[in-house]
Design a protein around this motif. Structure first.
Motif: not given
Length: 337
Positions: A68-70, A75-76, A105-110, A126-133
């Motif tokens: 996820y490139l930081c 991280p993924s 991905y929903n199991l392994v990438a928080g 659909y794609l949602a980022l946990d912290k889009p900021e």
């Protein structure tokens, strides 16, 4: 000579390197491994090759152990995509690919939440980022939406025709790249990030073998950036002729109209309806070819110009500067440092 090279806005590399520095990665190492330089990154007008962007991403994946490139809240780990790809490659259909892939991905990438939804006439991813900021330049959003369109398309051996793509963010400075990345209607300031496509294609079977998947994974993420050839019908036909041209100096709109069994006037109107023109397409092919050839240090600049149909070196230099913001000599010099 067949013209098959594409170029990408430097925006993506700038944002990736900026974030890498913020989290403490070695900038010199990243630039060295990707074939980029500070001089190139500092010029907002420059375009880079898919190979350069791919190598930069691979370098960050390895250095940070994060696909996820930081840009994510966590991280993924490097290798997660390969695991998912191998699992979904055994799917019977595109429908199963999206169902299995999002569940994985929903199991392994928080850091992300993916959702696949079927409606009566179309499907949505659909794609949602946990912290889009943490992704202010929208690189992770763009990259993941691209991945989830390109990779399933490759698995079924045909492009998934997008109806629409929606972004939560406002129209960004790099929005012109979306025309290459996502050839469909683009809408902004949406409640979620998503793309949608016709429901009928969900039953398309997976056609790739384990061997072809292994080869594909060896190249990742290069194919996601190289396959920018999904254009509207007349744009694609004109590009096909331009990319196959032996001599760019003599090919004209009249030649292509004749090949397409239509008139110049009709072809001009069709291209206008698709938001482009013959000259724009010709310049884009020549620009990307020039960037490719100037990346080879042994080829004289005058020869690059002649290959692209310029009889005068000065004319080529002016054209290249209008396309990229820098002269050919400055572009080559910036790559060498």
């Amino acid at each position: 000579m067949r013209h098959k090279h594409h170029s990408i806005s430097v925006h993506f590399a700038q944002a990736i390197v900026k974030r890498a520095i913020e989290v403490g990665l070695n900038e010199t190492q990243l630039l060295s491994e990707s074939g980029l330089s500070k001089a190139l990154l500092n010029n907002n007008e420059v375009r880079i090759t898919p190979e350069q962007l791919s190598r930069l991403m691979q370098s960050v994946w390895r250095s940070a152990d994060d696909e996820y490139l930081c840009f994510g809240s966590q991280p993924s780990r490097h290798g997660v995509f390969n695991l998912m790809a191998k699992q979904v490659s055994h799917s019977a259909s595109l429908r199963q690919v999206y169902r299995r892939g999002t569940r994985f991905y929903n199991l392994v990438a928080g850091a992300t939440k993916l959702k696949f939804e079927e409606r009566e006439k179309y499907a949505r991813f659909y794609l949602a980022l946990d912290k889009p900021e943490l992704d202010p330049e929208h690189v992770l959003t763009d990259f993941l939406l691209l991945l989830w369109h390109r990779f399933p398309s490759w698995l079924i051996g045909q492009r998934i025709p997008l109806r629409k793509i929606g972004f939560m963010h406002a129209k960004p400075a790099h929005h012109e790249e979306y025309r290459l990345m996502f050839p469909c209607e683009v809408v902004y300031l949406q409640e979620s990030n998503y793309f949608e496509f016709e429901h009928d294609i969900l039953s398309a079977p997976v056609v790739q073998s384990q061997q072809s998947l292994n080869d594909y994974l060896q190249r990742c993420p290069l194919d996601w950036f190289k396959r920018q050839s999904y254009f509207p019908v007349y744009t694609r036909k004109v590009l096909n002729y331009l990319e196959a041209a032996e001599d760019m100096s003599i090919i004209s709109m009249a030649d292509i109209a004749e090949q397409l069994h239509t008139t110049i006037r009709t072809l001009r109107r069709k291209l206008l309806e698709e938001g482009t023109s013959f000259q724009e397409l010709k310049d884009s092919v020549r620009r990307d070819e020039a960037i490719h050839y100037l990346s080879q240090p042994d080829m004289p600049i005058s020869q690059v110009g002649r290959l692209l149909g310029f009889t005068e070196a000065a004319t080529f230099a002016r054209a290249f500067k209008s396309w990229t913001g820098v002269a050919p000599s400055a572009y080559r010099k910036s790559k060498a440092h």
